[in-house]
Write a protein that holds these residues in place. Structure first.
Motif, PDB file in Angstrom:
ATOM      1  N   LEU A 137      31.352  41.049  22.420  1.00 22.59           N
ATOM      2  CA  LEU A 137      31.614  42.705  22.070  1.00 22.59           C
ATOM      3  C   LEU A 137      31.246  43.565  23.188  1.00 22.59           C
ATOM      4  CD1 LEU A 137      32.603  44.158  19.956  1.00 22.59           C
ATOM      5  CD2 LEU A 137      30.586  44.720  18.740  1.00 22.59           C
ATOM      6  N   GLN A 139      31.177  42.987  26.364  1.00 27.69           N
ATOM      7  CA  GLN A 139      32.441  42.916  27.403  1.00 27.69           C
ATOM      8  C   GLN A 139      33.451  43.708  27.085  1.00 27.69           C
ATOM      9  OE1 GLN A 139      32.577  38.712  28.391  1.00 27.69           O
ATOM     10  NE2 GLN A 139      30.517  38.743  29.303  1.00 27.69           N
ATOM     11  N   SER A 140      33.776  43.438  25.672  1.00 23.00           N
ATOM     12  CA  SER A 140      35.150  44.354  25.330  1.00 23.00           C
ATOM     13  C   SER A 140      35.185  45.687  24.582  1.00 23.00           C
ATOM     14  CB  SER A 140      35.760  43.219  24.180  1.00 23.00           C
ATOM     15  OG  SER A 140      34.851  43.139  23.127  1.00 23.00           O
ATOM     16  N   ASP A 141      34.050  45.914  23.913  1.00 23.59           N
ATOM     17  CA  ASP A 141      33.981  47.102  23.250  1.00 23.59           C
ATOM     18  C   ASP A 141      32.532  47.544  23.281  1.00 23.59           C
ATOM     19  OD1 ASP A 141      34.588  49.564  21.954  1.00 23.59           O
ATOM     20  OD2 ASP A 141      35.642  48.701  20.414  1.00 23.59           O
ATOM     21  N   GLN A 142      32.135  48.266  24.073  1.00 26.51           N
ATOM     22  CA  GLN A 142      30.528  48.633  24.313  1.00 26.51           C
ATOM     23  C   GLN A 142      30.235  49.694  22.980  1.00 26.51           C
ATOM     24  OE1 GLN A 142      29.228  49.656  28.027  1.00 26.51           O
ATOM     25  NE2 GLN A 142      29.969  47.840  29.260  1.00 26.51           N
ATOM     26  N   LYS A 143      30.983  50.391  22.930  1.00 23.44           N
ATOM     27  CA  LYS A 143      30.838  51.557  21.999  1.00 23.44           C
ATOM     28  C   LYS A 143      30.843  50.883  20.503  1.00 23.44           C
ATOM     29  CE  LYS A 143      33.006  55.540  19.708  1.00 23.44           C
ATOM     30  NZ  LYS A 143      33.979  56.714  19.892  1.00 23.44           N
ATOM     31  N   ARG A 144      31.486  49.883  20.152  1.00 20.88           N
ATOM     32  CA  ARG A 144      31.448  49.529  18.936  1.00 20.88           C
ATOM     33  C   ARG A 144      30.058  48.605  18.685  1.00 20.88           C
ATOM     34  NH1 ARG A 144      35.694  44.967  16.582  1.00 20.88           N
ATOM     35  NH2 ARG A 144      34.821  44.685  14.575  1.00 20.88           N
TER      36      ARG A 144
END
Length: 252
Positions: A137, A139-144
């Motif tokens: 996560l 790598q793909s969506d740091q905010k989430r």
């Protein structure tokens, strides 16, 4: 037919419908089962196979401990005796020997240690899986990821909020006119931000889109269109006239 329809498509929703129709046609040709009930709205609660196996071992060990304790306390029913004999199968322990109580205690302690070891294994595997998912996560969506770390999990088992109180709360915030007076600090902030260079436009290239689709799981839960990533990877057709060189997204 797919090439012909894609060449004539000029709308993203129409292209998505074409790909969905192609996926449905392939499923019918190969005889695959297609769900007509619509997409499920709930989250999957399937337990991993490795955890289910360990939990079954723990449940059997706890049941065996209960039978051994019953026999040690004097319960000599045939079912209990049969279970105890199976527990000592392959050993030289006899139920009629004088130190059978000690042997039962040792067997019960051994089972308890195994249960503790299996419980630690479940916790260790769960922590490892959590770290792996957090790394993906990140790598793909740091905010989430940061939101999941900062905000605690909210359980939905509590009582539902009162509708009248909710309406009254938000009506008091949005229905009443309010006159805001800008303070002098706004001019200071505006003067400080005047020399900041605006961010360059973010350019999303076809290679970026292709890479995102390639890294996406094949059978991850689809969106509202019901189209899995498997079909996006399989049905690819490129034309020089219909596909733009780049897509620009400007952030104000």
């Amino acid at each position: 037919m797919l090439v012909t329809y894609l060449e004539a498509s000029r709308d993203l929703c129409e292209t998505d419908s074409i790909l969905f129709g192609a996926a449905l046609a392939v499923c019918r040709i190969i005889g695959a089962k297609v769900s007509t009930a619509g997409r499920a709205t709930g989250h999957s609660s399937a337990i991993p196979a490795w955890r289910r196996r360990i939990e079954e071992r723990i449940a059997k060990a706890r049941a065996l401990i209960g039978r051994l304790i019953c026999f040690r306390s004097g319960n000599n029913r045939p079912r209990i005796v049969r279970t105890v004999r199976m527990a000592f199968a392959g050993t030289n322990v006899s139920l009629s020997q004088p130190d059978i109580t000690q042997k039962l205690t040792e067997r019960i302690d051994d089972l308890k240690q195994r249960i503790a070891a299996w419980g630690k294994r479940i916790r260790r595997y769960t922590e490892r899986s959590t770290r792996f998912n957090q790394n993906r996560l990140f790598q793909s969506d740091q905010k989430r990821l940061y939101e999941s770390l900062e905000r605690p999990m909210v359980s939905g088992t509590g009582p539902a909020p009162n509708q009248a109180d909710t309406v009254a709360f938000w009506r008091g915030l949005w229905s009443e006119p309010v006159n805001h007076s800008e303070g002098p600090w706004t001019e200071v902030v505006a003067s400080q931000c005047a020399g900041i260079t605006p961010m360059d436009p973010v350019i999303v290239t076809p290679d970026d889109v292709a890479e995102a689709v390639r890294r996406a799981p094949n059978w991850k839960s689809p969106g509202l269109d019901g189209l899995h990533h498997y079909w996006l990877k399989g049905f690819m057709y490129h034309t020089k006239t219909d596909f733009p060189d780049e897509l620009k997204i400007h952030f104000d």
